[in-house]
Design a protein around this motif. Structure first.
Motif, short mmCIF file in Angstrom:
data_model
loop_
_atom_site.label_atom_id
_atom_site.label_comp_id
_atom_site.label_asym_id
_atom_site.label_seq_id
_atom_site.Cartn_x
_atom_site.Cartn_y
_atom_site.Cartn_z
N UNK A 1 -26.35 22.21 -14.25
CA UNK A 1 -27.06 21.27 -13.39
C UNK A 1 -26.48 21.28 -11.99
N UNK A 2 -25.15 21.19 -11.90
CA UNK A 2 -24.50 21.14 -10.60
C UNK A 2 -24.75 22.40 -9.81
N UNK A 3 -24.73 23.56 -10.49
CA UNK A 3 -24.96 24.83 -9.81
C UNK A 3 -26.38 24.91 -9.24
N UNK A 4 -27.36 24.49 -10.04
CA UNK A 4 -28.75 24.54 -9.57
C UNK A 4 -28.94 23.59 -8.40
N UNK A 5 -28.43 22.36 -8.52
CA UNK A 5 -28.58 21.39 -7.44
C UNK A 5 -27.87 21.88 -6.18
N UNK A 6 -26.68 22.44 -6.34
CA UNK A 6 -25.95 22.94 -5.18
C UNK A 6 -26.66 24.10 -4.50
N UNK A 7 -27.27 24.97 -5.30
CA UNK A 7 -28.01 26.10 -4.73
C UNK A 7 -29.21 25.61 -3.92
N UNK A 8 -29.96 24.67 -4.48
CA UNK A 8 -31.14 24.16 -3.76
C UNK A 8 -30.72 23.43 -2.50
N UNK A 9 -29.67 22.66 -2.56
CA UNK A 9 -29.22 21.92 -1.38
C UNK A 9 -28.70 22.85 -0.29
N UNK B 1 -38.09 15.80 -4.65
CA UNK B 1 -37.15 16.91 -4.64
C UNK B 1 -36.74 17.29 -3.24
N UNK B 2 -37.68 17.27 -2.30
CA UNK B 2 -37.34 17.56 -0.90
C UNK B 2 -36.39 16.51 -0.34
N UNK B 3 -36.65 15.24 -0.66
CA UNK B 3 -35.79 14.17 -0.15
C UNK B 3 -34.40 14.20 -0.76
N UNK B 4 -34.30 14.58 -2.05
CA UNK B 4 -33.00 14.61 -2.72
C UNK B 4 -32.18 15.85 -2.38
N UNK B 5 -32.84 16.93 -2.01
CA UNK B 5 -32.12 18.18 -1.75
C UNK B 5 -31.78 18.40 -0.29
N UNK B 6 -32.37 17.63 0.60
CA UNK B 6 -32.17 17.83 2.03
C UNK B 6 -31.96 16.49 2.70
N UNK B 7 -30.96 16.42 3.54
CA UNK B 7 -30.72 15.17 4.25
C UNK B 7 -31.85 14.90 5.24
N UNK B 8 -32.01 13.63 5.56
CA UNK B 8 -33.08 13.26 6.49
C UNK B 8 -32.87 13.91 7.85
N UNK C 1 -29.74 34.30 0.55
CA UNK C 1 -30.36 33.47 -0.49
C UNK C 1 -31.64 32.83 0.02
N UNK C 2 -31.73 32.61 1.33
CA UNK C 2 -32.96 32.05 1.89
C UNK C 2 -34.10 33.07 1.82
#
Length: 236
Positions: A1-9, A108-115, A218-219
Motif C-alpha cells: 500500500x505504502x509503495x503504491x501511494x508513494x509512487x502515485x504521490x 484520488x487527485x486531492x489525496x495524491x497531490x497537494x493543493x 516514471x512520468x
C-alpha cells in the motif's frame, strides 16, 4: 500500500491533473463495463492513498453515501414519471457506477497531490494564455477549492461522530437540522484560518506560484499508461 501511494504521490502534478481532466469526461461516454473497471481501479487506488490519512476511509464512505442519496432521488423521480422498472434499475446502476468513478477520481487527485502543487500545475498551463498575473490568481483559487474537498469531508465526518456521541437520542430529522449547521460553522472558521495561512506564507503574490517541475522517466511511463487506459475504455 505504502509503495503504491508513494509512487502515485511522486508523479508530476501536471500529469495527474491532465489525467483527471481526460478521464473525467470520458467516464460519461464510455460503456458501462469500462466505467465499472475504472471505478474498481480508482476505489483500490483511493484505498491505498487514504490508508495514511486520518479519517481517509470515512471520507470514502461519505462519498459513497452521497452517491446512494442521489441515486435514490433518481429512482424516486423515475418511479413518479412512470419509467419501467427494468429501465429504472439499469439507469440507476449506471449512474451509481459513473458517479463513484468520478468522485474517486477527484478524491484520488486531492489525496495524491497537494493543493499548492495542483495550483502550480494550473499556473504553468495557463501562463502562456492568460499571463503571469491572472494565472497565479486562478491557481490560488483552485488550490483553495481542492484543499477544501478533504476538509469538508473530514469536517462532516467529525461532526456526525460528535452528534452521535453527544446526542444519541436525536432522531434522523433533528440530526439533519443540526449537522449541516455545525458543519457550516466549522467551515467558516476554517476559511478564516486558511486566509491567515495564505497571507502568512506569502501565497498571495505571483512569485509564490513560479513552477519548478522536473519530468522523470516514471512520468513518461505513467503518461503512456493513462493514454492506453483511456483509449481502452472505449472498447470494453
Amino acid at each position: 500500500m505504502t509503495d503504491v501511494a508513494g509512487l502515485v504521490r511522486s508523479l508530476d502534478p501536471r500529469l495527474k491533473l491532465a489525467a483527471a481532466l481526460l478521464v473525467g469526461p470520458c467516464l460519461w461516454k464510455v460503456p458501462v463495463s469500462a466505467a465499472v473497471a475504472c471505478a474498481v481501479f480508482l476505489l483500490l487506488l483511493v484505498r491505498f492513498l487514504a490508508a495514511g490519512q486520518p479519517g481517509g476511509g470515512k471520507m470514502v464512505r461519505s462519498l459513497l453515501s452521497f452517491v446512494f442519496f442521489w441515486v435514490a432521488i433518481k429512482v424516486v423521480l423515475d418511479a413518479i414519471g412512470g419509467v419501467p422498472v427494468e429501465y429504472m434499475a439499469s439507469d440507476a446502476a449506471q449512474l451509481a457506477v459513473r458517479l463513484v468513478a468520478l468522485l474517486m477520481l477527484g478524491l484520488g487527485l486531492a489525496l495524491s497531490t497537494s493543493a499548492r502543487a495542483l495550483g502550480l500545475a494550473v499556473a504553468w498551463a495557463l501562463r502562456p494564455f492568460l499571463g503571469r498575473e491572472r494565472a497565479w490568481r486562478i491557481a490560488l483559487a483552485l488550490s483553495l477549492m481542492v484543499h477544501f474537498l478533504p476538509a469538508c469531508l473530514s469536517t462532516l465526518t467529525g461532526v456526525r461522530e460528535v452528534a452521535a456521541r453527544r446526542f444519541p437520542e436525536a432522531g434522523f430529522f433533528r440530526r439533519m437540522r443540526m449537522v449541516p449547521q455545525a458543519v457550516i460553522r466549522n467551515l467558516g472558521q476554517k476559511t478564516w484560518n486558511q486566509t491567515l495561512a495564505v497571507a502568512c506564507r506569502g501565497l498571495d503574490r505571483a512569485g509564490a506560484w513560479e513552477p519548478d517541475f522536473v519530468w522523470s522517466g516514471r512520468d513518461w511511463f505513467a503518461s503512456a499508461f493513462v493514454l492506453a487506459a483511456a483509449g481502452a475504455m472505449f472498447f470494453l
